[in-house]
Design a protein around this motif. Sequence first.
Motif, short mmCIF file in Angstrom:
data_model
loop_
_atom_site.label_atom_id
_atom_site.label_comp_id
_atom_site.label_asym_id
_atom_site.label_seq_id
_atom_site.Cartn_x
_atom_site.Cartn_y
_atom_site.Cartn_z
N PRO A 58 0.83 -1.21 0.00
CA PRO A 58 0.00 0.00 0.00
C PRO A 58 0.86 1.26 0.00
O PRO A 58 2.01 1.24 0.43
N VAL A 59 0.32 2.30 -0.51
CA VAL A 59 1.01 3.59 -0.50
C VAL A 59 0.75 4.22 0.86
O VAL A 59 -0.38 4.52 1.21
N ARG A 60 1.81 4.37 1.64
CA ARG A 60 1.69 4.93 2.99
C ARG A 60 1.76 6.44 2.98
O ARG A 60 1.18 7.11 3.82
N PHE A 61 2.54 6.98 2.04
CA PHE A 61 2.75 8.42 1.97
C PHE A 61 2.61 8.87 0.51
O PHE A 61 2.97 8.15 -0.40
N ALA A 121 9.10 5.01 -0.34
CA ALA A 121 10.18 4.04 -0.59
C ALA A 121 11.06 3.88 0.65
O ALA A 121 11.45 2.76 1.01
N THR A 122 11.36 4.98 1.34
CA THR A 122 12.16 4.93 2.56
C THR A 122 11.44 4.15 3.64
O THR A 122 12.04 3.34 4.35
N TYR A 123 10.14 4.36 3.77
CA TYR A 123 9.34 3.64 4.76
C TYR A 123 9.42 2.13 4.52
O TYR A 123 9.69 1.35 5.43
N TRP A 124 9.18 1.71 3.27
CA TRP A 124 9.17 0.27 2.98
C TRP A 124 10.57 -0.33 3.05
O TRP A 124 10.73 -1.50 3.41
N ALA A 125 11.60 0.45 2.77
CA ALA A 125 12.98 -0.04 2.93
C ALA A 125 13.25 -0.32 4.41
O ALA A 125 13.89 -1.32 4.76
N ARG A 126 12.75 0.55 5.27
CA ARG A 126 12.91 0.33 6.71
C ARG A 126 12.17 -0.93 7.14
O ARG A 126 12.71 -1.73 7.92
#
Length: 57
Positions: free
Chosen positions: A10-13, A20-25
Amino acid sequence: MASRRPPARPVRFADDARNATYWARIDRVVDSAPELNPEQRARIRAAFHQPAAKEAA
């Protein structure tokens, strides 16, 4: 064994870079977690297959 395609995320932001940074974390956290043993997997499966959990969902 065939390679599995990861599920769509899902698109969080709204900002693509932040997303992309969120999902990499998330990937780093998941990759650093220890493997579940069969007993732990069974407990998790049992929890999701309880009738009360299905009714609440």
